[in-house]
Design an enzyme around this catalytic site. Structure first.
Site, PDB file in Angstrom:
ATOM      1  N   ASN A 261      -8.596   9.227  -3.223  1.00  0.00           N
ATOM      2  CA  ASN A 261      -8.804   8.359  -4.376  1.00  0.00           C
ATOM      3  C   ASN A 261      -8.218   6.986  -4.056  1.00  0.00           C
ATOM      4  O   ASN A 261      -7.095   6.892  -3.553  1.00  0.00           O
ATOM      5  CB  ASN A 261      -8.117   8.941  -5.619  1.00  0.00           C
TER       6      ASN A 261
ATOM      7  N   ILE B  52      -2.333  -3.475  -3.818  1.00  0.00           N
ATOM      8  CA  ILE B  52      -2.662  -4.701  -4.541  1.00  0.00           C
ATOM      9  C   ILE B  52      -3.688  -5.423  -3.671  1.00  0.00           C
ATOM     10  O   ILE B  52      -3.357  -5.959  -2.615  1.00  0.00           O
ATOM     11  CB  ILE B  52      -1.415  -5.580  -4.751  1.00  0.00           C
TER      12      ILE B  52
ATOM     13  N   PRO C 104       0.820  -1.209   0.000  1.00  0.00           N
ATOM     14  CA  PRO C 104       0.000   0.000   0.000  1.00  0.00           C
ATOM     15  C   PRO C 104       0.857   1.264   0.000  1.00  0.00           C
ATOM     16  O   PRO C 104       1.883   1.333   0.676  1.00  0.00           O
ATOM     17  CB  PRO C 104      -0.800  -0.114   1.295  1.00  0.00           C
TER      18      PRO C 104
END
Length: 115
Positions: free
Chosen positions: A98, A65, A2
């Site tokens: 986002n 991911i 992340p």
């Protein structure tokens, strides 16, 4: 892997010294990913406005991911907005985040990819 990026008009001097460490621990716990893979990128002192006001604001992105999607994103949004409000005095209604779910083949690390 992340990655959390924060662009903000808040000045660096007003941010806590533990900001990077705090966010790393927060996201490791929230995503269930090892802290060793969490990357934090803070861009303070940006020339920014939100709603035609230059009051404190932030535009952020959280890329990972997996571990990105509807209910998870709502949870991350609450967690991160609460942190930014408490530690950087940025009201939650002046933060955009986002979310990006990345394909492992499109993320390079250590001379290869995660695929």
């Amino acid at each position: 892997m992340p990655t959390f990026t924060v662009c903000t008009n808040v000045c660096r001097d007003s941010m806590p010294d533990t900001l990077l460490s705090d966010l790393t621990k927060l996201l490791a716990k929230a995503t269930g990913k090892p802290a060793e893979y969490i990357a934090i990128h803070i861009m303070p002192d940006q020339m920014m406005s939100f709603g035609d006001s230059t009051d404190p604001c932030a535009v952020c992105s959280l890329s990972s991911i997996g571990k990105i999607g509807g209910p998870q994103n709502k949870s991350y949004s609450k967690l991160l907005c609460d942190y930014l409000t408490k530690q950087m005095n940025i009201p939650a209604n002046r933060v955009y985040i986002n979310f990006h779910d990345l394909n492992p083949a499109n993320v390079g690390w250590n001379g290869s990819t995660f695929a």
